[in-house]
Design an enzyme around this catalytic site. Sequence first.
Site, PDB file in Angstrom:
ATOM      1  N   PRO A   1       0.815  -1.221   0.000  1.00  9.13           N
ATOM      2  CA  PRO A   1       0.000   0.000   0.000  1.00  9.13           C
ATOM      3  C   PRO A   1       0.849   1.273   0.000  1.00  9.13           C
ATOM      4  O   PRO A   1       0.317   2.364  -0.207  1.00  9.13           O
ATOM      5  CB  PRO A   1      -0.823  -0.114   1.293  1.00  9.13           C
ATOM      6  CG  PRO A   1      -0.236  -1.224   2.075  1.00  9.13           C
ATOM      7  CD  PRO A   1       0.572  -2.071   1.158  1.00  9.13           C
TER       8      PRO A   1
ATOM      9  N   GLU B   1       2.505  -7.430   8.452  1.00  7.31           N
ATOM     10  CA  GLU B   1       2.789  -5.993   8.613  1.00  7.31           C
ATOM     11  C   GLU B   1       3.653  -5.442   7.485  1.00  7.31           C
ATOM     12  O   GLU B   1       3.792  -4.229   7.352  1.00  7.31           O
ATOM     13  CB  GLU B   1       3.487  -5.735   9.958  1.00  7.31           C
ATOM     14  CG  GLU B   1       2.566  -5.803  11.146  1.00  7.31           C
ATOM     15  CD  GLU B   1       1.336  -4.937  10.975  1.00  7.31           C
ATOM     16  OE1 GLU B   1       1.496  -3.714  10.857  1.00  7.31           O
ATOM     17  OE2 GLU B   1       0.225  -5.489  10.943  1.00  7.31           O
TER      18      GLU B   1
ATOM     19  N   ARG C   1      -3.881  -8.086 -20.596  1.00  6.96           N
ATOM     20  CA  ARG C   1      -4.846  -7.749 -21.643  1.00  6.96           C
ATOM     21  C   ARG C   1      -4.324  -6.672 -22.583  1.00  6.96           C
ATOM     22  O   ARG C   1      -4.943  -6.403 -23.617  1.00  6.96           O
ATOM     23  CB  ARG C   1      -6.204  -7.384 -21.048  1.00  6.96           C
ATOM     24  CG  ARG C   1      -6.204  -6.225 -20.122  1.00  6.96           C
ATOM     25  CD  ARG C   1      -7.487  -6.179 -19.303  1.00  6.96           C
ATOM     26  NE  ARG C   1      -8.682  -6.032 -20.130  1.00  6.96           N
ATOM     27  CZ  ARG C   1      -8.954  -4.968 -20.848  1.00  6.96           C
ATOM     28  NH1 ARG C   1      -8.095  -3.969 -20.887  1.00  6.96           N
ATOM     29  NH2 ARG C   1     -10.055  -4.894 -21.549  1.00  6.96           N
TER      30      ARG C   1
ATOM     31  N   ASP D   1     -11.042   0.765 -24.330  1.00  7.13           N
ATOM     32  CA  ASP D   1     -11.450   0.571 -22.935  1.00  7.13           C
ATOM     33  C   ASP D   1     -11.603   1.875 -22.192  1.00  7.13           C
ATOM     34  O   ASP D   1     -10.915   2.837 -22.481  1.00  7.13           O
ATOM     35  CB  ASP D   1     -10.334  -0.145 -22.165  1.00  7.13           C
ATOM     36  CG  ASP D   1     -10.296  -1.598 -22.448  1.00  7.13           C
ATOM     37  OD1 ASP D   1     -11.297  -2.112 -22.918  1.00  7.13           O
ATOM     38  OD2 ASP D   1      -9.245  -2.194 -22.185  1.00  7.13           O
TER      39      ASP D   1
HETATM   40  N1  ADE Z   1      -0.865  -5.097   0.010  1.00  7.48           N
HETATM   41  C1  ADE Z   1      -1.740  -4.719   0.960  1.00  7.48           C
HETATM   42  N2  ADE Z   1      -2.511  -3.702   0.525  1.00  7.48           N
HETATM   43  C2  ADE Z   1      -2.105  -3.434  -0.754  1.00  7.48           C
HETATM   44  C3  ADE Z   1      -2.503  -2.489  -1.732  1.00  7.48           C
HETATM   45  N3  ADE Z   1      -3.475  -1.612  -1.520  1.00  7.48           N
HETATM   46  N4  ADE Z   1      -1.860  -2.504  -2.911  1.00  7.48           N
HETATM   47  C4  ADE Z   1      -0.861  -3.383  -3.135  1.00  7.48           C
HETATM   48  N5  ADE Z   1      -0.436  -4.286  -2.258  1.00  7.48           N
HETATM   49  C5  ADE Z   1      -1.048  -4.329  -1.070  1.00  7.48           C
END
Ligand code: ADE
Length: 250
Positions: free
Chosen positions: A88, A115, A153, A168
């Site tokens: 994230p 984590e 794709r 697309d």
């Molecule tokens: N791992 C946990 N959350 C994630 C996300 N939003 N994007 C990519 N990998 C992740």
Amino acid sequence: MRIDIVTLFPEMLSGYLGHSILQRAQAADLLDVRLHNLRDYAAGKHHVTDEPPFGGGGGMVLKPEPLFAAVAAVLAGAADVPVVLLTPQGRLFSQPVAAELAAQSRLLLLCGRYEGVDERVRQYLVTDEISIGDYVLTGGELAALVVVDAVARLLPGVLGAEGAAETDSHATGLLEGPHYTRPGQFRTWPVPEILRSGHAANIARWRRQQALRRTWQRRPELLLTAPLTDEDRYYLAILAEERAGALRGR
Ligand code: ADE
């Protein structure tokens, strides 16, 4: 294109990869996805891949040694292969990022868990970090599938209809307009007459206008960067005038 994926849970990915367009792309040798179990690269009888963080705090962190060993084994000396950590904290995935990755001949995706990963993996092993959105998943596996799907794709030959990827949503910088199929009349809801007219130029213009209208209504910020013609701008001015008129009339 070859995509290697290192994960603690290869079975989570194999089902999705074994169906529909991704399955056919692999059968046709357009795409070669190889799954690698991180545990196979963890030393010791118990193949430990994660440990509590130094300094305390909750959760578990993926240890560096198995990840470095897995990447070394998978790359086997191959140079210039992007090593992408799904996290994230990465740069936000988007259609342009998918196109950038699709131009590579190989990718190596690392799925984080718990984590996260030992910071030295970030600093000295990966070359890119990607997030699929501003929310936290339990691991990178779904994110890796999202990346593989969006990239695959775009590869030549993967989508049946020539050019299907070009129109697309997002590929043109705009959202796509509506699609209809048979029946021409469903309950009380008919298909727009113009689509049944057979007039290709009018249909193309209508589709472009619908894409502009939908983007203007739902994601107006995309219009700031989408390539637009003078005719597009004229149509958007009409939409803005319509809205202004409706507001005056209230
Ligand atoms: N791992 C946990 N959350 C994630 C996300 N939003 N994007 C990519 N990998 C992740």
